[in-house]
Design an enzyme around this catalytic site. Sequence first.
Site, PDB file in Angstrom:
ATOM      1  N   PRO A  12      -0.106  -6.695  -3.100  1.00  0.00           N
ATOM      2  CA  PRO A  12      -1.312  -6.469  -3.883  1.00  0.00           C
ATOM      3  C   PRO A  12      -1.558  -5.015  -4.261  1.00  0.00           C
ATOM      4  O   PRO A  12      -1.312  -4.101  -3.468  1.00  0.00           O
ATOM      5  CB  PRO A  12      -2.435  -6.982  -2.971  1.00  0.00           C
ATOM      6  CG  PRO A  12      -1.854  -7.039  -1.616  1.00  0.00           C
ATOM      7  CD  PRO A  12      -0.395  -7.315  -1.793  1.00  0.00           C
ATOM      8  N   ASN A  13      -2.026  -4.857  -5.463  1.00  0.00           N
ATOM      9  CA  ASN A  13      -2.437  -3.569  -6.052  1.00  0.00           C
ATOM     10  C   ASN A  13      -1.269  -2.669  -6.463  1.00  0.00           C
ATOM     11  O   ASN A  13      -1.479  -1.650  -7.118  1.00  0.00           O
ATOM     12  CB  ASN A  13      -3.384  -2.799  -5.095  1.00  0.00           C
ATOM     13  CG  ASN A  13      -4.610  -3.612  -4.739  1.00  0.00           C
ATOM     14  OD1 ASN A  13      -5.332  -4.056  -5.639  1.00  0.00           O
ATOM     15  ND2 ASN A  13      -4.831  -3.859  -3.472  1.00  0.00           N
ATOM     16  N   ARG A  20      -2.994   4.142  -9.808  1.00  0.00           N
ATOM     17  CA  ARG A  20      -3.733   3.882  -8.577  1.00  0.00           C
ATOM     18  C   ARG A  20      -3.603   5.052  -7.600  1.00  0.00           C
ATOM     19  O   ARG A  20      -2.509   5.360  -7.124  1.00  0.00           O
ATOM     20  CB  ARG A  20      -3.152   2.624  -7.918  1.00  0.00           C
ATOM     21  CG  ARG A  20      -3.735   2.320  -6.576  1.00  0.00           C
ATOM     22  CD  ARG A  20      -2.878   1.331  -5.797  1.00  0.00           C
ATOM     23  NE  ARG A  20      -3.507   1.015  -4.539  1.00  0.00           N
ATOM     24  CZ  ARG A  20      -2.876   0.452  -3.521  1.00  0.00           C
ATOM     25  NH1 ARG A  20      -1.599   0.135  -3.609  1.00  0.00           N
ATOM     26  NH2 ARG A  20      -3.526   0.202  -2.422  1.00  0.00           N
ATOM     27  N   TYR A  25      -0.219   7.627  -3.826  1.00  0.00           N
ATOM     28  CA  TYR A  25       0.943   6.788  -4.140  1.00  0.00           C
ATOM     29  C   TYR A  25       1.852   7.371  -5.220  1.00  0.00           C
ATOM     30  O   TYR A  25       2.874   6.774  -5.547  1.00  0.00           O
ATOM     31  CB  TYR A  25       0.454   5.384  -4.534  1.00  0.00           C
ATOM     32  CG  TYR A  25      -0.283   4.694  -3.412  1.00  0.00           C
ATOM     33  CD1 TYR A  25       0.375   4.368  -2.231  1.00  0.00           C
ATOM     34  CD2 TYR A  25      -1.650   4.403  -3.517  1.00  0.00           C
ATOM     35  CE1 TYR A  25      -0.297   3.761  -1.177  1.00  0.00           C
ATOM     36  CE2 TYR A  25      -2.326   3.788  -2.472  1.00  0.00           C
ATOM     37  CZ  TYR A  25      -1.649   3.471  -1.304  1.00  0.00           C
ATOM     38  OH  TYR A  25      -2.309   2.872  -0.263  1.00  0.00           O
ATOM     39  N   ASN A  76       7.528  -4.353   0.033  1.00  0.00           N
ATOM     40  CA  ASN A  76       6.355  -3.533   0.320  1.00  0.00           C
ATOM     41  C   ASN A  76       5.172  -4.503   0.303  1.00  0.00           C
ATOM     42  O   ASN A  76       4.676  -4.846  -0.763  1.00  0.00           O
ATOM     43  CB  ASN A  76       6.161  -2.428  -0.721  1.00  0.00           C
ATOM     44  CG  ASN A  76       4.967  -1.538  -0.377  1.00  0.00           C
ATOM     45  OD1 ASN A  76       4.125  -1.903   0.459  1.00  0.00           O
ATOM     46  ND2 ASN A  76       4.874  -0.387  -1.032  1.00  0.00           N
ATOM     47  N   ALA A  79      -1.271  -4.021   1.411  1.00  0.00           N
ATOM     48  CA  ALA A  79      -2.340  -4.260   2.402  1.00  0.00           C
ATOM     49  C   ALA A  79      -2.053  -5.464   3.291  1.00  0.00           C
ATOM     50  O   ALA A  79      -2.520  -5.523   4.436  1.00  0.00           O
ATOM     51  CB  ALA A  79      -3.674  -4.431   1.689  1.00  0.00           C
ATOM     52  N   HIS A  82      -0.824  -5.282   7.011  1.00  0.00           N
ATOM     53  CA  HIS A  82      -1.728  -5.068   8.139  1.00  0.00           C
ATOM     54  C   HIS A  82      -2.514  -6.319   8.528  1.00  0.00           C
ATOM     55  O   HIS A  82      -3.249  -6.303   9.504  1.00  0.00           O
ATOM     56  CB  HIS A  82      -2.706  -3.938   7.801  1.00  0.00           C
ATOM     57  CG  HIS A  82      -2.060  -2.776   7.104  1.00  0.00           C
ATOM     58  ND1 HIS A  82      -0.998  -2.094   7.653  1.00  0.00           N
ATOM     59  CD2 HIS A  82      -2.256  -2.223   5.870  1.00  0.00           C
ATOM     60  CE1 HIS A  82      -0.605  -1.144   6.799  1.00  0.00           C
ATOM     61  NE2 HIS A  82      -1.346  -1.206   5.717  1.00  0.00           N
ATOM     62  N   ASP A  89       5.731 -14.532   8.994  1.00  0.00           N
ATOM     63  CA  ASP A  89       6.370 -15.803   9.361  1.00  0.00           C
ATOM     64  C   ASP A  89       7.316 -16.291   8.262  1.00  0.00           C
ATOM     65  O   ASP A  89       8.370 -16.873   8.560  1.00  0.00           O
ATOM     66  CB  ASP A  89       5.307 -16.882   9.639  1.00  0.00           C
ATOM     67  CG  ASP A  89       4.773 -16.806  11.060  1.00  0.00           C
ATOM     68  OD1 ASP A  89       5.309 -16.016  11.864  1.00  0.00           O
ATOM     69  OD2 ASP A  89       3.822 -17.540  11.361  1.00  0.00           O
ATOM     70  N   GLU A 100      11.583  -2.994   4.986  1.00  0.00           N
ATOM     71  CA  GLU A 100      10.151  -2.823   4.671  1.00  0.00           C
ATOM     72  C   GLU A 100       9.906  -1.405   4.158  1.00  0.00           C
ATOM     73  O   GLU A 100      10.352  -0.432   4.764  1.00  0.00           O
ATOM     74  CB  GLU A 100       9.326  -3.066   5.942  1.00  0.00           C
ATOM     75  CG  GLU A 100       7.824  -2.853   5.760  1.00  0.00           C
ATOM     76  CD  GLU A 100       7.043  -3.035   7.072  1.00  0.00           C
ATOM     77  OE1 GLU A 100       7.675  -3.322   8.120  1.00  0.00           O
ATOM     78  OE2 GLU A 100       5.812  -2.864   7.041  1.00  0.00           O
ATOM     79  N   HIS A 102       7.059   1.458   2.585  1.00  0.00           N
ATOM     80  CA  HIS A 102       5.708   1.919   2.242  1.00  0.00           C
ATOM     81  C   HIS A 102       5.853   3.260   1.548  1.00  0.00           C
ATOM     82  O   HIS A 102       6.540   4.148   2.060  1.00  0.00           O
ATOM     83  CB  HIS A 102       4.837   2.081   3.490  1.00  0.00           C
ATOM     84  CG  HIS A 102       4.636   0.788   4.215  1.00  0.00           C
ATOM     85  ND1 HIS A 102       3.743  -0.163   3.801  1.00  0.00           N
ATOM     86  CD2 HIS A 102       5.274   0.273   5.295  1.00  0.00           C
ATOM     87  CE1 HIS A 102       3.819  -1.205   4.600  1.00  0.00           C
ATOM     88  NE2 HIS A 102       4.750  -0.978   5.512  1.00  0.00           N
ATOM     89  N   ARG A 109      -2.171   7.814   8.227  1.00  0.00           N
ATOM     90  CA  ARG A 109      -3.397   7.447   7.513  1.00  0.00           C
ATOM     91  C   ARG A 109      -4.391   6.756   8.473  1.00  0.00           C
ATOM     92  O   ARG A 109      -4.284   6.916   9.673  1.00  0.00           O
ATOM     93  CB  ARG A 109      -3.018   6.577   6.315  1.00  0.00           C
ATOM     94  CG  ARG A 109      -2.097   7.325   5.333  1.00  0.00           C
ATOM     95  CD  ARG A 109      -1.762   6.475   4.132  1.00  0.00           C
ATOM     96  NE  ARG A 109      -2.969   6.139   3.371  1.00  0.00           N
ATOM     97  CZ  ARG A 109      -2.999   5.184   2.437  1.00  0.00           C
ATOM     98  NH1 ARG A 109      -1.909   4.502   2.146  1.00  0.00           N
ATOM     99  NH2 ARG A 109      -4.117   4.939   1.779  1.00  0.00           N
ATOM    100  N   ARG A 113      -4.042   1.047   9.240  1.00  0.00           N
ATOM    101  CA  ARG A 113      -2.749   0.972   8.536  1.00  0.00           C
ATOM    102  C   ARG A 113      -1.563   1.197   9.478  1.00  0.00           C
ATOM    103  O   ARG A 113      -0.407   1.078   9.079  1.00  0.00           O
ATOM    104  CB  ARG A 113      -2.681   2.011   7.409  1.00  0.00           C
ATOM    105  CG  ARG A 113      -3.686   1.770   6.301  1.00  0.00           C
ATOM    106  CD  ARG A 113      -3.484   2.746   5.151  1.00  0.00           C
ATOM    107  NE  ARG A 113      -4.698   2.872   4.371  1.00  0.00           N
ATOM    108  CZ  ARG A 113      -5.043   2.053   3.377  1.00  0.00           C
ATOM    109  NH1 ARG A 113      -4.239   1.087   3.004  1.00  0.00           N
ATOM    110  NH2 ARG A 113      -6.169   2.226   2.720  1.00  0.00           N
TER     111      ARG A 113
HETATM  112  C1  DQA Z   1       1.263   0.795   1.127  1.00  0.00           C
HETATM  113  C2  DQA Z   1       0.363   1.197   2.300  1.00  0.00           C
HETATM  114  C3  DQA Z   1      -0.689   0.137   2.574  1.00  0.00           C
HETATM  115  O1  DQA Z   1      -1.513   0.536   3.675  1.00  0.00           O
HETATM  116  C4  DQA Z   1      -1.583  -0.039   1.373  1.00  0.00           C
HETATM  117  O2  DQA Z   1      -2.513  -1.065   1.594  1.00  0.00           O
HETATM  118  C5  DQA Z   1      -0.803  -0.267   0.116  1.00  0.00           C
HETATM  119  C6  DQA Z   1       0.454   0.437  -0.103  1.00  0.00           C
HETATM  120  C7  DQA Z   1       2.236   1.916   0.726  1.00  0.00           C
HETATM  121  O3  DQA Z   1       3.141   1.632  -0.041  1.00  0.00           O
HETATM  122  O4  DQA Z   1       2.057   3.068   1.148  1.00  0.00           O
HETATM  123  O5  DQA Z   1      -1.271  -0.977  -0.774  1.00  0.00           O
HETATM  124  O6  DQA Z   1       2.039  -0.329   1.526  1.00  0.00           O
END
Ligand code: DQA
Length: 147
Positions: A12-13, A20, A25, A76, A79, A82, A89, A100, A102, A109, A113
């Site tokens: 998401p996002n 953003r 980021y 990635n 959110a 967390h 699963d 993974e 980030h 942070r 997180r």
């Molecule tokens: C993230 C870190 C997460 O805590 C956050 O919610 C994101 C992006 C990162 O790429 O740094 O949306 O996964």
Amino acid sequence: MTERRLLLVNGPNLNLLGTRQPEVYGATTLAEIEARVSEVAKESGLKVRAVQSNHEGALVDAIHAARTDCAGIVINPAAYSHTSVAIADALRSVGLPVAEVHLSNIHAREEFRHHSYVSAVADMVVAGAGPLGYEMAVRYLADRLTP
Ligand code: DQA
């Protein structure tokens, strides 16, 4: 033998990357990240299917779909890292190698997180390297998948 393809999953996002919170980021867009991931994967003869969703169930479905035609997953979870036992699963269920990513250093942070449910399933985790982290994840999986 599964086809030589990686699934790239962004949660998401992350569709808003570029605009953003660029101070957190960076300025690179998701399209640019996806293009670069495909380029790096191609060097190792791997194709990429890129998926981004703001919906937890859609991410679970995309992970399940990888079972039949992917050799590894770069994710990635944003959110959902967390919060989502369901995504962790799903990754467990498909049994593919998982990298993974980030963009930010989640450990530097807010405390909420610091923990990722996905990290317990991931074979490698990279945090804080920005878009380069995705390249590192692809190179890790390509190396792992090399017979
Ligand atoms: C993230 C870190 C997460 O805590 C956050 O919610 C994101 C992006 C990162 O790429 O740094 O949306 O996964």
